[in-house]
Design a protein around this motif. Structure first.
Motif, short mmCIF file in Angstrom:
data_model
loop_
_atom_site.label_atom_id
_atom_site.label_comp_id
_atom_site.label_asym_id
_atom_site.label_seq_id
_atom_site.Cartn_x
_atom_site.Cartn_y
_atom_site.Cartn_z
N TYR A 150 0.84 -1.20 0.00
CA TYR A 150 0.00 0.00 0.00
C TYR A 150 0.88 1.26 0.00
N GLU A 151 1.96 1.20 0.78
CA GLU A 151 2.91 2.32 0.83
C GLU A 151 3.49 2.60 -0.56
N PHE A 152 3.84 1.54 -1.29
CA PHE A 152 4.40 1.71 -2.63
C PHE A 152 3.36 2.25 -3.62
N VAL A 153 2.16 1.70 -3.56
CA VAL A 153 1.16 2.06 -4.56
C VAL A 153 0.51 3.40 -4.19
N GLY A 154 0.19 3.56 -2.91
CA GLY A 154 -0.30 4.85 -2.43
C GLY A 154 -1.64 5.28 -2.99
N LEU A 155 -2.47 4.35 -3.39
CA LEU A 155 -3.78 4.72 -3.93
C LEU A 155 -4.90 4.13 -3.09
N THR A 156 -5.91 4.94 -2.85
CA THR A 156 -7.10 4.39 -2.18
C THR A 156 -8.02 3.87 -3.30
N ASP A 157 -9.16 3.38 -2.94
CA ASP A 157 -10.13 2.87 -3.92
C ASP A 157 -9.64 1.64 -4.68
N LEU A 158 -8.63 0.99 -4.11
CA LEU A 158 -8.22 -0.31 -4.65
C LEU A 158 -8.38 -1.31 -3.52
N TYR A 159 -8.39 -2.57 -3.85
CA TYR A 159 -8.34 -3.60 -2.81
C TYR A 159 -6.91 -4.11 -2.74
N TYR A 160 -6.47 -4.41 -1.53
CA TYR A 160 -5.09 -4.86 -1.36
C TYR A 160 -5.05 -6.22 -0.68
N ALA A 161 -4.25 -7.10 -1.26
CA ALA A 161 -3.99 -8.39 -0.62
C ALA A 161 -2.48 -8.55 -0.51
N GLY A 162 -1.99 -8.69 0.71
CA GLY A 162 -0.55 -8.87 0.92
C GLY A 162 -0.23 -10.31 1.24
N SER A 163 1.06 -10.59 1.49
CA SER A 163 1.53 -11.92 1.89
C SER A 163 0.98 -13.03 0.98
N HIS A 164 1.08 -12.82 -0.31
CA HIS A 164 0.60 -13.79 -1.30
C HIS A 164 -0.88 -14.14 -1.10
N GLY A 165 -1.66 -13.14 -0.71
CA GLY A 165 -3.11 -13.34 -0.57
C GLY A 165 -3.53 -13.76 0.82
#
Ligand SMILES: O=P(O)(O)OC[C@H]1O[C@H](O[C@H]2O[C@H](CO)[C@@H](O)[C@H](O)[C@H]2O)[C@H](O)[C@@H](O)[C@@H]1O
Length: 382
Positions: free
Chosen positions: A168-183
């Motif tokens: 999220y820090e890298f992309v820095g965009l809201t209004d997206l969904y984020y999945a970390g740690s390979h989902g």
């Protein structure tokens, strides 16, 4: 639950053999199958070999490490025309099987007519170029603008091996969904579906909006922290080795390690995880990834997000997943086997894949995203 008690061995999450017959453009759509995706028992049980040695020594073999990532240098080496020409021929031949998503754009959008596109994007090597220092894998402002625009047109999720906070820090965009740690760490919308699901908790995002957090490997957190510290300690003498804590998994980078020391890296990692039978090892691009032995991957994350977003009916939804790494193959496979969407592999070298299409590099990914936006605006105006 005692996570160390079940004596199972770490395994490599090798992709299943790739079907020889390519499906081409799906002519009929099967209903999206959720069967098996949310099995109450998420744990994989992999019997440990009698001799106690890691079940699959390929997990860290030198060959696997060598083949884990193409050299990140230009394909065309003007000092060596012959090699460049050979490489080019091999790539063009490969592209017959994995056509460019740019040149096949009309085919993709023809299939998307009357459907909602749902977009899934990997981060490293897809939105940002591969660089030596994982902490400096920034995406360009142009790419950020392209992702922002495409996310306004289509539901869009980033699915990364990084921790969710980091990506999220890298992309820095809201209004997206984020999945970390390979989902294994999904922040999605609050729905009835999430209420019904164990491992889901209500939370708030950085903007204070109510969201749903799905963390199927939640109980592994203390173990992952412990293993992270051990790996940092055990690899500290290996020049260039870097250990990254991705919350529900740990990455051990060897991109900057002299090749003659790669075996030492592998041995260090194997030595640590030998004591953790509920952890397994997978390969990424010049990286060994230690993660929980649970039946969860990027493919499951795609299915989960589609369900959460109410987009699991393939009759009117076309999921597209863009990724460059082995872990993305799980997502390509889900789309291919469900006959319900397109995987697009980002690669500048020929690779076997479950994807349907290809893009050469993040620059081409950006062009593809921009084309989707133009197409959406043109067709909406009609
Ligand atoms: O799923 P992804 O978003 O593609 O994340 C996979 C891994 O990406 C990162 O490592 C890779 O990119 C680095 C920066 O370009 C590069 O230095 C490294 O060699 C690559 O393996 C990230 O650092 C890992 O934690 C992710 O698991």
């Amino acid at each position: 639950m005692d996570l160390k008690s079940n004596h199972t061995a770490p395994v490599v999450a090798d992709s299943a053999p790739i079907s020889k017959s390519r499906l081409g453009v799906p002519s009929s759509l099967l209903p999206y199958s959720s069967s098996g995706a949310f099995s109450p028992n998420l744990f994989l049980t992999v019997p440990r070999k009698k001799n106690g040695i890691l079940d699959d020594i390929r997990a860290s073999s030198l060959d696997a490490m060598k083949s884990s990532s193409p050299p990140h240098k230009k394909t065309r080496d003007f000092n060596n025309d012959l090699v460049a020409a050979d490489t080019d021929v091999a790539y063009r031949t490969w592209m017959v099987k994995y056509p460019s998503a740019l040149t096949s754009f009309e085919q993709i959008t023809n299939f998307a007519k009357g459907k909602r596109i749902a977009l899934f994007l990997d981060y490293d090597g897809t939105l940002s170029p591969i660089v030596d220092n994982p902490d400096s894998a920034f995406m360009s402002n142009d790419m950020r603008a392209a992702v922002k625009k495409v996310a306004k047109c289509f539901p869009t999720a980033i699915i990364s091996g990084r921790s969710r906070d980091k990506v999220y820090e890298f992309v820095g965009l809201t209004d997206l969904y984020y999945a970390g740690s390979h989902g294994m760490d999904i922040m999605g919308p609050v729905t009835q579906f999430s209420d019904d699901h164990s491992n889901c908790i209500r939370s708030t995002d950085k903007q204070g909006k109510e969201v749903n957090l799905f963390q199927p490997a939640g109980e592994f957190l203390p173990m992952i922290d412990e293993v992270f510290n051990l790996l940092v300690n055990n690899t500290k003498e290996i020049q260039g080795a870097k250990v990254e804590n991705n919350k529900f998994c740990v990455s051990v980078h060897y991109r900057n390690v002299d090749e003659k020391n790669w075996t030492t890296v592998a041995q260090c990692v194997n030595k640590v995880i030998r004591s953790y039978p509920r952890l397994r090892l997978t390969h990424g691009r010049k990286v060994l990834e230690v993660r929980p032995v649970i039946n969860w991957d990027k493919g499951k994350a795609v299915t989960f997000l589609l369900e959460s977003l109410g987009l699991s009916n393939c009759d009117n939804v076309l999921p597209i997943y863009v990724g460059d790494d082995r872990t993305d193959e799980d997502a390509f496979k889900v789309l291919r086997e469900g006959n319900c969407g397109y995987g697009i592999l980002v690669s500048s070298v020929p690779k076997e894949s479950n994807a349907f299409f290809s893009l050469r590099d993040p620059q081409e990914v950006m062009e593809f995203l921009k084309s989707l936006v133009i197409w959406k605006k043109t067709t909406s105006a009609l």
